[in-house]
Design a protein around this motif. Sequence first.
Motif, PDB file in Angstrom:
ATOM      1  N   ASP A  29     -42.861  66.800  31.156  1.00  0.00           N
ATOM      2  CA  ASP A  29     -44.019  66.240  30.406  1.00  0.00           C
ATOM      3  C   ASP A  29     -45.431  66.614  30.756  1.00  0.00           C
ATOM      4  N   VAL A  30     -45.442  66.759  32.277  1.00  0.00           N
ATOM      5  CA  VAL A  30     -46.848  66.807  32.759  1.00  0.00           C
ATOM      6  C   VAL A  30     -46.732  67.581  34.293  1.00  0.00           C
ATOM      7  N   PHE A  31     -47.462  68.546  34.393  1.00  0.00           N
ATOM      8  CA  PHE A  31     -47.543  69.128  35.822  1.00  0.00           C
ATOM      9  C   PHE A  31     -48.685  68.266  36.493  1.00  0.00           C
ATOM     10  N   ILE A  32     -48.480  68.172  37.775  1.00  0.00           N
ATOM     11  CA  ILE A  32     -49.584  67.493  39.026  1.00  0.00           C
ATOM     12  C   ILE A  32     -49.908  68.706  39.954  1.00  0.00           C
ATOM     13  N   GLU A  33     -51.289  69.022  39.918  1.00  0.00           N
ATOM     14  CA  GLU A  33     -51.597  69.975  41.081  1.00  0.00           C
ATOM     15  C   GLU A  33     -52.137  69.204  42.194  1.00  0.00           C
ATOM     16  N   PHE A  34     -51.607  69.591  43.475  1.00  0.00           N
ATOM     17  CA  PHE A  34     -52.119  68.580  44.596  1.00  0.00           C
ATOM     18  C   PHE A  34     -52.851  69.580  45.522  1.00  0.00           C
ATOM     19  N   GLY A  35     -54.042  69.247  45.995  1.00  0.00           N
ATOM     20  CA  GLY A  35     -54.619  70.170  46.718  1.00  0.00           C
ATOM     21  C   GLY A  35     -56.198  70.246  46.319  1.00  0.00           C
ATOM     22  N   ASN A  36     -57.032  71.174  46.829  1.00  0.00           N
ATOM     23  CA  ASN A  36     -58.418  71.063  46.529  1.00  0.00           C
ATOM     24  C   ASN A  36     -58.870  72.057  45.357  1.00  0.00           C
ATOM     25  N   GLY A  37     -59.636  71.352  44.539  1.00  0.00           N
ATOM     26  CA  GLY A  37     -59.917  72.212  43.395  1.00  0.00           C
ATOM     27  C   GLY A  37     -59.003  72.243  42.069  1.00  0.00           C
ATOM     28  N   PHE A  51     -38.862  69.460  39.628  1.00  0.00           N
ATOM     29  CA  PHE A  51     -38.849  70.774  40.522  1.00  0.00           C
ATOM     30  C   PHE A  51     -40.384  70.751  41.184  1.00  0.00           C
ATOM     31  N   VAL A  52     -40.716  71.720  41.994  1.00  0.00           N
ATOM     32  CA  VAL A  52     -41.666  71.797  42.714  1.00  0.00           C
ATOM     33  C   VAL A  52     -42.105  73.271  42.621  1.00  0.00           C
ATOM     34  N   LEU A  53     -43.523  73.735  42.541  1.00  0.00           N
ATOM     35  CA  LEU A  53     -43.741  75.111  42.892  1.00  0.00           C
ATOM     36  C   LEU A  53     -45.275  75.333  43.276  1.00  0.00           C
ATOM     37  N   GLY A  54     -45.435  76.476  44.029  1.00  0.00           N
ATOM     38  CA  GLY A  54     -46.640  76.773  44.120  1.00  0.00           C
ATOM     39  C   GLY A  54     -47.062  78.346  43.981  1.00  0.00           C
ATOM     40  N   HIS A  55     -48.482  78.393  44.029  1.00  0.00           N
ATOM     41  CA  HIS A  55     -49.071  79.919  43.843  1.00  0.00           C
ATOM     42  C   HIS A  55     -49.041  80.536  45.228  1.00  0.00           C
ATOM     43  N   SER A  56     -48.331  81.569  45.731  1.00  0.00           N
ATOM     44  CA  SER A  56     -48.265  82.276  46.794  1.00  0.00           C
ATOM     45  C   SER A  56     -48.248  81.269  48.045  1.00  0.00           C
ATOM     46  N   LEU A  57     -49.214  81.190  48.594  1.00  0.00           N
ATOM     47  CA  LEU A  57     -49.175  80.240  50.051  1.00  0.00           C
ATOM     48  C   LEU A  57     -48.688  78.730  49.424  1.00  0.00           C
ATOM     49  N   GLY A  58     -49.029  78.636  48.336  1.00  0.00           N
ATOM     50  CA  GLY A  58     -48.672  77.243  47.712  1.00  0.00           C
ATOM     51  C   GLY A  58     -47.165  77.002  47.736  1.00  0.00           C
ATOM     52  N   GLU A  59     -46.361  77.917  47.831  1.00  0.00           N
ATOM     53  CA  GLU A  59     -44.875  77.744  47.761  1.00  0.00           C
ATOM     54  C   GLU A  59     -44.416  77.241  48.865  1.00  0.00           C
ATOM     55  N   PHE A  60     -45.153  77.361  49.879  1.00  0.00           N
ATOM     56  CA  PHE A  60     -45.023  76.614  51.343  1.00  0.00           C
ATOM     57  C   PHE A  60     -45.308  75.116  51.080  1.00  0.00           C
ATOM     58  N   SER A  61     -46.356  74.855  50.519  1.00  0.00           N
ATOM     59  CA  SER A  61     -46.845  73.116  50.194  1.00  0.00           C
ATOM     60  C   SER A  61     -45.545  72.894  49.485  1.00  0.00           C
ATOM     61  N   ALA A  62     -45.216  73.411  48.490  1.00  0.00           N
ATOM     62  CA  ALA A  62     -43.979  73.050  47.652  1.00  0.00           C
ATOM     63  C   ALA A  62     -42.784  72.731  48.355  1.00  0.00           C
ATOM     64  N   LEU A  63     -42.577  73.405  49.405  1.00  0.00           N
ATOM     65  CA  LEU A  63     -41.450  73.359  50.344  1.00  0.00           C
ATOM     66  C   LEU A  63     -41.677  72.077  51.157  1.00  0.00           C
ATOM     67  N   ALA A 103     -43.664  67.752  37.462  1.00  0.00           N
ATOM     68  CA  ALA A 103     -43.352  68.675  38.157  1.00  0.00           C
ATOM     69  C   ALA A 103     -44.761  68.884  39.246  1.00  0.00           C
ATOM     70  N   PHE A 104     -44.415  69.098  40.558  1.00  0.00           N
ATOM     71  CA  PHE A 104     -45.532  68.965  41.480  1.00  0.00           C
ATOM     72  C   PHE A 104     -45.983  70.535  41.675  1.00  0.00           C
ATOM     73  N   ILE A 105     -47.269  71.046  41.587  1.00  0.00           N
ATOM     74  CA  ILE A 105     -47.529  72.330  41.725  1.00  0.00           C
ATOM     75  C   ILE A 105     -48.743  72.460  42.767  1.00  0.00           C
ATOM     76  N   PHE A 106     -48.780  73.508  43.492  1.00  0.00           N
ATOM     77  CA  PHE A 106     -49.676  73.623  44.623  1.00  0.00           C
ATOM     78  C   PHE A 106     -50.566  74.893  44.477  1.00  0.00           C
ATOM     79  N   PRO A 107     -51.710  74.829  44.684  1.00  0.00           N
ATOM     80  CA  PRO A 107     -52.678  76.153  44.655  1.00  0.00           C
ATOM     81  C   PRO A 107     -52.398  76.954  46.137  1.00  0.00           C
TER      82      PRO A 107
END
Length: 310
Positions: free
Chosen positions: A269-277, A86-98, A5-9
């Motif tokens: 099996d794994v999440f991958i966070e994309f972006g700073n930090g 699937f993809v998901l983001g935290h707050s603003l990160g939901e737009f990166s997920a889109l 799954a892709f996740i975005f801060p």
Amino acid sequence: MKKIAFIFPGQGSQTIGMGKDFFENSKIAKEMISKATQRLGIDFEELLFEENDNLGKTEFTQPAILLVSSIANAIFKDKYKIKPQFVLGHSLGEFSALVSAGAIDYLDALELVHKRGLFMTEACAGAGAGMMALVGLEDSIVEKICEEQRKSGKKVWAANYNMDGQLVLAGLKADLESLVDTFKEAGAKRAIVLDMSVASHCELLRSAVENLKPYLEEYLKEEFVIDVISNVTAKPYNTKEEAIELLSEQLVNPVKYKHSISAFEDKVDVFIEFGNGIVLKGLNRKITKVPTLNVSDMDSLAKTIEALNE
């Protein structure tokens, strides 16, 4: 092949210099930053790489974070072909997920979140808005205190459910400050009013909802390639109609981040966070046993690809 799954801060992950390693080592990054500068009339090289005051302003912070996250994701996709569950983001990160889900072009998304930041700033202008980080209290206790305080006229709401024992509140800064001792008496280890002038994910942003909707209507595509997990419901969606409603309501409803991870951890099996930090990677360590990798520069990109190939 691993299920991922892709996740975005979201906001708060920004730092001066973010994305510079990508910019210096990737044609994709150079091109995306150049096009972003042309589209918005914002010098993104200056905003991202040079000391400035704008990176801390919501209307600039949001496109900056989305751009770096989208660059990280685009470079990864260029190097490693895999479709996430699937993809998901935290707050603003939901737009990166889109963007990652093919639901919106990244340039349109930059324009959209720039507007979103302006609308949020306008909604809170002169209101004395703020946010507070709480550590060490159960959600139900925090919710009960907030509800009681709202009945007495104070404006305070739960805004971000980050992980068990860590909640962020939003509302009027004076009201939040007045409740520091109340939360500590209830057992909070920490109750810290944050240095913010915008109150995200609460009723103070109600005026921003209708302002944002026309831009969602204009920029979102009809069909998504991948399901997006909603911050509002912690459930998947994949149509423009759903997205318009959920992304509008996201402004005035809390971010159910920990609920989203817990609800779908058994699908990957794994999440991958994309972006700073590694903000989300840190949260995930406390939420799930599923490992989280990250792509924040060329070195972490190589390490993530290596881990996926093991």
